[in-house]
Design an enzyme around this catalytic site. Structure first.
Site, PDB file in Angstrom:
ATOM      1  N   ASP A  93      32.509  48.842  14.564  1.00  0.00           N
ATOM      2  CA  ASP A  93      32.987  48.452  15.892  1.00  0.00           C
ATOM      3  C   ASP A  93      32.898  46.933  16.089  1.00  0.00           C
ATOM      4  O   ASP A  93      33.449  46.400  17.050  1.00  0.00           O
ATOM      5  CB  ASP A  93      32.176  49.152  16.992  1.00  0.00           C
ATOM      6  CG  ASP A  93      32.851  50.426  17.504  1.00  0.00           C
ATOM      7  OD1 ASP A  93      34.089  50.535  17.378  1.00  0.00           O
ATOM      8  OD2 ASP A  93      32.140  51.301  18.040  1.00  0.00           O
ATOM      9  N   LYS A 149      38.805  60.254  17.535  1.00  0.00           N
ATOM     10  CA  LYS A 149      38.395  59.468  16.364  1.00  0.00           C
ATOM     11  C   LYS A 149      38.141  60.373  15.160  1.00  0.00           C
ATOM     12  O   LYS A 149      38.521  60.042  14.026  1.00  0.00           O
ATOM     13  CB  LYS A 149      37.151  58.635  16.702  1.00  0.00           C
ATOM     14  CG  LYS A 149      37.452  57.508  17.694  1.00  0.00           C
ATOM     15  CD  LYS A 149      36.195  56.861  18.260  1.00  0.00           C
ATOM     16  CE  LYS A 149      36.577  55.868  19.362  1.00  0.00           C
ATOM     17  NZ  LYS A 149      35.395  55.215  19.970  1.00  0.00           N
ATOM     18  N   GLN A 205      29.123  55.834  20.518  1.00  0.00           N
ATOM     19  CA  GLN A 205      30.101  55.841  21.607  1.00  0.00           C
ATOM     20  C   GLN A 205      29.472  55.264  22.876  1.00  0.00           C
ATOM     21  O   GLN A 205      28.411  55.699  23.302  1.00  0.00           O
ATOM     22  CB  GLN A 205      30.598  57.278  21.857  1.00  0.00           C
ATOM     23  CG  GLN A 205      31.686  57.380  22.910  1.00  0.00           C
ATOM     24  CD  GLN A 205      32.957  56.642  22.517  1.00  0.00           C
ATOM     25  OE1 GLN A 205      33.404  56.689  21.388  1.00  0.00           O
ATOM     26  NE2 GLN A 205      33.543  55.923  23.458  1.00  0.00           N
TER      27      GLN A 205
HETATM   28  C1  BQF Z   1      46.528  56.141  24.405  1.00  0.00           C
HETATM   29  C2  BQF Z   1      37.492  53.347  25.840  1.00  0.00           C
HETATM   30  C3  BQF Z   1      36.916  52.556  28.035  1.00  0.00           C
HETATM   31  C4  BQF Z   1      35.557  52.752  27.772  1.00  0.00           C
HETATM   32  C5  BQF Z   1      35.157  53.240  26.550  1.00  0.00           C
HETATM   33  C6  BQF Z   1      44.735  56.445  22.695  1.00  0.00           C
HETATM   34  C7  BQF Z   1      42.430  56.023  23.227  1.00  0.00           C
HETATM   35  C8  BQF Z   1      42.800  55.762  24.532  1.00  0.00           C
HETATM   36  C9  BQF Z   1      44.128  55.798  24.911  1.00  0.00           C
HETATM   37  C10 BQF Z   1      41.022  55.938  22.780  1.00  0.00           C
HETATM   38  C11 BQF Z   1      38.456  53.692  24.807  1.00  0.00           C
HETATM   39  C12 BQF Z   1      39.918  53.516  25.030  1.00  0.00           C
HETATM   40  C13 BQF Z   1      37.992  54.239  23.621  1.00  0.00           C
HETATM   41  C14 BQF Z   1      45.097  56.161  23.999  1.00  0.00           C
HETATM   42  C15 BQF Z   1      38.906  54.702  22.521  1.00  0.00           C
HETATM   43  C16 BQF Z   1      40.717  53.654  23.750  1.00  0.00           C
HETATM   44  O1  BQF Z   1      47.349  56.871  23.794  1.00  0.00           O
HETATM   45  O2  BQF Z   1      46.877  55.358  25.270  1.00  0.00           O
HETATM   46  C17 BQF Z   1      43.414  56.377  22.301  1.00  0.00           C
HETATM   47  O3  BQF Z   1      40.540  56.875  22.211  1.00  0.00           O
HETATM   48  N1  BQF Z   1      40.258  54.799  23.007  1.00  0.00           N
HETATM   49  C18 BQF Z   1      36.581  54.396  23.434  1.00  0.00           C
HETATM   50  O4  BQF Z   1      36.130  54.858  22.403  1.00  0.00           O
HETATM   51  O5  BQF Z   1      35.730  54.028  24.388  1.00  0.00           O
HETATM   52  C19 BQF Z   1      36.127  53.532  25.587  1.00  0.00           C
HETATM   53  C20 BQF Z   1      37.874  52.836  27.090  1.00  0.00           C
END
Ligand code: BQF
Length: 294
Positions: free
Chosen positions: A120, A53, A97
């Protein structure tokens, strides 16, 4: 005949171009959109998400303000950081987060974020506004899913959509967005209490898998030609790669891509869209808070 692979990185890059241009316009007027990123603890997946991010902010002309706190941080200490960012005029978006350590009440922390900085879209105020179709910050992953479906030309008017998963972050908000007149799907939610998942998925023109269970949705469940959106980001062990794991979705991609009409891969599908919508929401927040059009 295989499915069209929906390239989330490509769609995300297109939207990021728009976001970057808007951020530059605001910056030229003296407002650099700023995102505060708060991480508690050192969960490796969470760490990789906040890193991604912050990198995306830097690449698109947004400022990021990072606070990394130890896992033992008290709820009061965390609330103090959120309140500080609520009052900081350089910060237009605040992201905590998730998940948080067990001793911290997630609801109390989210509820402390100023709604006008809740990029968010997790505060009760924004959730209420979303349900009522009022202007609000949409949660990033559901908003990204809708963008992917729309920009890929998948027909949605009158389509049967099945959402597999009922989380507050993905499943429930997605249900709300899919039933909006602008999408106009007929929505079914499946969850751990669903008696026969295959029975429901078989009828779906659009399947969104967001249960967090690798390979839950199989090719045999799918209606030929349907659109499959895979939100799952499960880390599965893989000794053949350097990291020791790889990402696997909630869908059996190999087999499903032979039956579906459209399908998103993991990685490179919904994930990049999630981060992109976060950037877009932060630029929106900066424009609204500063009273500048962008
Ligand atoms: C990709 C997330 C579960 C729990 C908390 C790109 C992300 C993921 C995959 C990413 C996720 C999942 C995020 C890919 C943010 C998505 O190329 O497939 C980016 O950074 N995510 C999060 O902040 O918290 C989570 C999943």
């Amino acid at each position: 005949m295989g499915a069209r692979i929906i390239d989330g990185r490509l769609v995300a890059a297109e939207i990021r171009g728009e976001v970057k241009a808007r951020a530059a316009k605001l910056a030229a007027k003296g407002i650099v959109p700023g995102l505060a990123v708060i991480l508690v603890g050192l969960d490796p997946a969470s760490l990789s998400y906040v890193t991604a991010k912050e990198k995306a902010c830097a690449e698109n002309g947004l400022a990021s303000f990072e606070v990394k706190m130890p896992a033992e941080t008290s709820q009061e200490e965390l609330l103090a950081v959120v309140r500080r960012f609520n009052a900081d005029s350089r910060v237009h978006g605040i992201l905590v987060q998730l998940p948080l350590p067990k001793h911290i009440d997630e609801k109390a922390v989210i509820g402390t974020i100023a709604p006008e900085k809740d990029v968010d879209g997790f505060t009760p105020i924004n959730v209420g506004r979303m349900v009522l179709d009022e202007p609000c910050f949409l949660p990033c992953t559901p908003a990204g899913v809708i963008e992917l479906i729309k920009r890929s030309g998948v027909p949605t008017d009158g389509a049967r959509a099945v959402v597999v998963g009922r989380s507050n972050i993905v499943g429930k908000p997605l249900m709300n967005l899919l039933v909006r007149k602008s999408v106009n799907a007929t929505v079914t939610i499946c969850h751990t209490g669903t008696k026969d998942l295959a029975l429901h998925v078989r009828e779906a023109d659009i399947v969104v898998a967001c249960a967090g269970k690798p390979g839950l949705v199989t090719a045999e469940m799918l209606k030929p030609g349907c659109c499959v959106i895979d939100v799952g980001v499960n880390r599965v062990e893989d000794p053949s790669v350097a990291k020791g794991y790889r990402l696997k979705g909630d869908v059996d991609f190999e087999a499903a891509s032979k039956v579906a009409g459209w399908i998103t891969p993991v990685p490179g599908g919904v994930g990049p869209m999630t981060i992109t919508m976060l950037l877009a929401n932060t630029v929106d927040a900066a424009a609204r808070i500063s009273g500048l059009e962008a």
